[in-house]
Design an enzyme around this catalytic site. Structure first.
Site, mmCIF file in Angstrom:
data_model
loop_
_atom_site.group_PDB
_atom_site.id
_atom_site.type_symbol
_atom_site.label_atom_id
_atom_site.label_comp_id
_atom_site.label_asym_id
_atom_site.label_seq_id
_atom_site.Cartn_x
_atom_site.Cartn_y
_atom_site.Cartn_z
ATOM 1 N N THR B 152 41.972 41.896 31.292
ATOM 2 C CA THR B 152 41.140 42.119 32.474
ATOM 3 C C THR B 152 40.808 43.597 32.687
ATOM 4 O OG1 THR B 152 42.123 40.201 33.531
ATOM 5 C CG2 THR B 152 41.134 41.832 34.994
ATOM 6 N N GLU B 446 45.334 34.132 34.950
ATOM 7 C CA GLU B 446 45.115 33.249 33.800
ATOM 8 C C GLU B 446 43.920 32.328 34.055
ATOM 9 O OE1 GLU B 446 47.435 32.729 30.905
ATOM 10 O OE2 GLU B 446 48.024 34.753 31.459
#
Lengths: 695, 695
Positions: B152, B446
């Site tokens: 990320t 996730e």
């Protein structure tokens, strides 16, 4: 001078601001009114004068430091209100909502603590005490004594009749003796009692020397020396410790060990004890006395409704501004990325909550005004007991439902906003975590929502026999006038065949009136049938029938009733809009709130044969999406109308400049030690060795 | 030796324990199996050996102290697992669920941090690296280096293709040069990166010297000196600061400033760069390479599903035990007060969540086993690419939906349990606040739930054309075999006329199969129609059609699909129950979970003309209440089966002895300073004076 209607700094939100179909300042003026805006501005400017109120920290302080700071803010907030009310004329409704929208958002703990310390304590005395108690009010309001309010016990909350603290009158000493038989009878959850209160308005079972219990009565109880804050002998008072939220408030517990207080400290408006120990009261029925003793709680619930909506407004401000700035994915490889507000799924997550605020905004104003009128009624010289009682009951029914619903709506909105801001929403700097932790308890205090909302259905269920007998239903606030048409309403059907027909205000209100009539009839019949076929003892049949007709029946009834009232208030307001653009956007918000509520009721529309065939379900769902899409371009301007000032938003994701990433970076870099090795880095070597040695 | 199946101490819960219709130990054995129970016992006993894992504190520590303690626990938990797995034979499914039910509940932060430090890092290397990277795995597992996983970025999460960190190959130095163009391209949310990780598995856009971008690839990146924990020059690495929960985890950010790493650190299984800078890969399609690079994430989602259910189990343990002890109201004045578990409203708040756990328990075992089989398939010598791909896709579809649904269910359960424990549930000592704060992020990490769950409907939508063409639908895990009967299913109707008919497993599964077929057909048609009538450019029509068919369509489809699979797994399990009593109670839980899910789908039953007339809606609602009532007496025994050991429950309201008030009193009194005057009491005098002087 700062102004809540000042322009916003340019930035990434400009695009949406330019897309707005209306002028946000005009909507603010129409929605709030000049008096509210003036008062809020005064309040805002006064707050800016107190540096302690402007302190902000990224790091969670220790509990002790938080408590100290909160207490300091309590006094500052008191000065703020004193100063503003002294110089500004404002009605109760506007004043109250302005407080919710500024003070409560700025610091919920300090606002709650201020409220119990100064206003809840004095308001109980004002309503239940007499002339002989006036000095307590004066001493509290001038800061000499610090109040609190004690009702709940460790073992009893909702069941107030079960309270076990006793106040036994002792004619010899002419005193009441307060006593807590055990820990379960300790008063608890008393805000401000944990560390600072010097006096409490404490509820206890009044017992006369003949051993007769006369039910709950309130007493002014000295707890700590007001100079030294040392507790008096005979009380065991302490702090309840950390909570999920509102940790600035020192919620306390107290146990009394044969603790003597003067006879005069009984708040004796509803009942008194003579010097020689006889109980005297105007109201002879103990049930009605119990009602009178606790009848003063509607106020708190009305305020909690407003506070919840202000919490909600802060959450949607953060999440919608972030959604307009945050971009993710593009339609094709060459296109720019798209603000997540453009996605249907995201619109559906956020925009109904925005509509909820607008629906409640008008309703809160209406309700606060009704509450104000009721107060005037109470203060009148010539007392119309019948009217007072019935108005009180209807306000109680309304506030019990709207307090619960507002709590659930705010809870769901904050959670959805937290998730809709995804990872960055999980940072403390987003502000959403603390908002949730502070709001959460609104579903519990001043009446656990699920228990409290039964008060509303109980009130409605008492009206149904009138309908059955063909008698006229008339209530002071006129909230169920339509019950007089119940027979016709119950035979009506769901007729809309298009988006336009479905969202037409008249049709919306008709549908909700059908829902209330249907659920009222159903709940009544369920209750009667359960009672009739009950296997419980004769004495307990009614009790169990009531409890076994809550889920899907009485609870849904209370919800539909209050939704109808909220929609009515909003519809009335919209009809007064002169500006076509403002009218249009408010109509969309009205419709979005309405169909979102309606979606949850779809099972009832079919169970009650109001709807048949697929149309109703499909139409309601599709209308929600259509409304979200059509409100999307106005979303930022609608947020600008309801957003608190930036230093109260206090979220890296939600400032009015939309500079999300700059604020995020700054917050991360200014945290102490953000870029440093932890002080305990050497210990890691030892811990690592343990693993190595085991291999 | 401690045993998870040992008897409970006598106390207020005895009454309900005696009412149970079945033997809880037998149910535990049937549900969990001997292997799981043995492994969990071993794990439990090993945990008891580490004093650091047994530390409990009532007070929130400072962030720094929390971090230190968490890191210490990370190493202890690593030793615990190493030791238990070394001496105990256990399959992956049982091992994994046991970890979730003990380590994750004991300390979520330490468990998450252990997971990223040791297992996530090494698992990426194992699946994407080659022989030349083996030493990183070994050094990490023996504690010499500490790993993390970075994907990320500040500006990009769900849209992984938008990641902007580059890894440009420099043939001169034979190194990759990592670079972050700006703060929005900083890697962030990397667990363990904030303070302790020495190496990261970092994803970046691989760029060859010719300037061509080859998509995301993973690199092993040295971050800090493993002896001194000082960051290397060229990286700006820091901590992201406080979060809503999981504050023991040091989530970090990192920016690279032309940072050089060896060419060999590229994890080169799917693609490699030669010394002279040519890109070579077996998979030539960049989209498939992107899929392969991120294909490894199902594992994490399967684990998060289990962890969520364990969080849920803790919440219902606390709230149901409290509900059995807490008494409020009596049916008549002379009766005893009634445990709140006896009230319909309270049963309805809690028992469906209990049923959810039981439904997921069997499903999790099934899923973990399927995941284990898949791993074996991957490790096989003779690789069946077609089977691997399709199994991977189906596991991805399953895990994307169940991870999302489990997150939402756990979130709702924890919140309802918090509120159902009312005031005392708001105490930190209830444990529910921290549980909520720690669980919350499961809806985000996730894969953000709303985005992630689209993966499931996308997979299903690709199958529908087969149905339309009359071709056979066959998937490796056989989860949608019934699509082959879609035409018949779609013409079927809702037939149950009684509680018994509605809750019959076959009828339940039939209804869910209808739902999946209907929603699949509807979503497909919606998508096609939106595409056809789109005003967007040709290239972007499909993109917008997909996004505009999520709410009420594709999202509901994914949910119905996974609910059907969960119910199928549970139904299979129940059919194996030999003990009639166990079979009966599991059937009730199955039915309660099913009808609770079904209630939310009522609009679709009518929209799709599967149901008509009032029966379906009424029957589903009434069945929920009937099931709650009939499970109520078993609730405590059902909780005993799933409850963690007391020191892991760690809630004054939820211990197995049911001594709620004693634990509550003890917790309140042992808090430091609970009964003392605050240290800053003198300051109050000054603050009071300010008020006085203004009057």
């Amino acid at each position: 001078m700062a102004n809540c209607l000042s322009d916003f700094p340019p930035g990434p939100l400009d695009k949406y601001r330019k897309l707005a179909s209306f002028d946000w300042k005009q909507l603010s003026l129409f929605l709030n009114g000049e008096e509210f805006l003036n008062y809020r501005n005064e309040l805002y400017n006064e707050i800016l004068k107190y540096s302690v109120l402007l302190e902000q920290t990224d790091q969670t302080p220790t509990l002790d430091e938080l408590r100290r700071k909160t207490t300091q803010k309590v006094f500052a907030l008191k000065l703020v209100r004193d100063s503003v009310t002294a110089r500004t004329n404002c009605n109760y409704a506007d004043m109250s909502f302005a407080e919710s929208s500024l003070a409560y958002l700025l610091d919920p703990s300090a606002s709650v603590k201020r409220s119990v310390t100064f206003y809840m304590f004095t308001s109980v005395i004002a309503s239940m005490g007499t002339e002989r108690h006036r000095h307590f009010i004066e001493n509290c309001l001038n800061g000499e004594i610090l109040g609190c309010f004690g009702l709940t016990e460790i073992g009893h909350g909702s069941n107030t009749r079960g309270m076990r603290t006793t106040a036994t009158y002792d004619p010899a000493s002419r005193q009441f003796i307060l006593h807590s038989p055990d820990f379960q009878a300790a008063k608890c959850w008393v805000g401000s009692l944990g560390q600072t209160a010097t006096h409490g308005a404490i509820f206890a079972q009044l017992v006369t020397p003949d051993g007769i219990k006369h039910g709950l009565h309130a007493f002014v109880v000295p707890i700590r020396d007001s100079k030294t804050l040392v507790p008096y002998p005979g009380v065991k008072v302490g702090d309840m410790g950390e909570k999920i939220g509102l940790n600035g408030v020192d919620n306390g517990f107290i146990m009394f060990d044969q603790y003597h207080i003067p006879r005069e400290n009984l708040l004796n408006k509803i009942g008194d004890v003579t010097e020689d120990g006889r109980y005297v009261a105007d109201i002879t029925d103990p049930n009605r006395r119990h009602g009178a003793a606790l009848g003063n709680l509607s106020d708190g619930r009305i305020n909690i409704t407003s506070v919840n909506m202000c919490y909600l407004s802060k959450a949607v401000t953060i999440a919608i501004r972030y959604a307009a700035v945050r971009k993710q994915f593009s339609a094709t490889e060459d296109d720019e990325e798209i603000p997540i507000l453009e996605y249907q799924s995201h619109q559906h997550r956020l925009l109904p909550h925005l509509a909820t605020f607008y629906a409640f905004r008008t309703f809160c104003k209406y309700l606060l005004e009704e509450r104000d009128k009721f107060q005037l009624l109470l203060n009148k010289k010539s007392i119309d007991v019948h009217r007072i009682t019935n108005t009180g009951l209807e306000l109680h029914a309304i506030s019990s439902a709207c307090k619960s619903l507002a709590g659930w709506y705010a809870r769901d909105a904050i959670q959805e906003c937290r998730e809709a801001c995804a990872g960055h929403g999980y940072l403390k700097a987003s502000g959403l975590g603390e908002l949730r932790s502070n709001q959460d308890v609104c579903c519990t205090y001043e009446g656990e929502n699920h228990v409290l909302i039964q008060q509303t259905s109980n009130w409605l269920l008492r009206l149904w026999p009138l309908v059955l007998k063909g008698k006229s239903v008339s209530t002071p606030l006129n909230t169920v006038e339509f019950l007089n048409r119940a027979p016709q309403i119950l035979t009506s059907k769901f007729t809309p065949n298009s988006f336009e027909e479905l969202t037409e205000p008249k049709n919306i209100l008709d549908t909700f009136q059908w829902l209330v009539c249907y659920l009222l009839k159903l709940s009544f019949e369920k209750y009667e049938s359960l009672k009739q076929h009950s296997l419980h003892s004769v004495e307990s049949k009614a009790f169990w029938a009531k409890n076994d007709s809550q889920v899907f029946y009485a609870k849904s009834l209370s919800i539909a009733y209050i939704q109808h009232l909220i929609l009515t208030a909003m519809s009335d307001k919209i009809s007064k809009a002169a500006d076509f653009k403002i009218k249009t956007v408010l109509e969309k918000l009205f419709a979005l709130f309405a169909v979102t509520c309606l979606e949850k009721h779809i099972p009832f529309l079919y169970a009650g044969s109001y709807a048949s065939g697929p149309t109703a379900a499909v139409l309601i769902q599709d209308s929600i999406l259509r409304l979200c899409k059509s409100i999307k371009n106005d979303a930022i301007a609608l947020v600008d109308v309801i957003a608190p000032p930036d230093f109260i938003v206090n979220s890296v994701l939600g400032y009015s400049d939309g500079q999300v990433y700059k604020h995020l970076e700054a917050a991360m870099l200014r945290a102490p030690g953000a870029l440093s090795r932890p002080s305990w880095w050497k210990e890691i070597t030892n811990w690592k060795k343990n693993i190595h040695s085991k291999l």
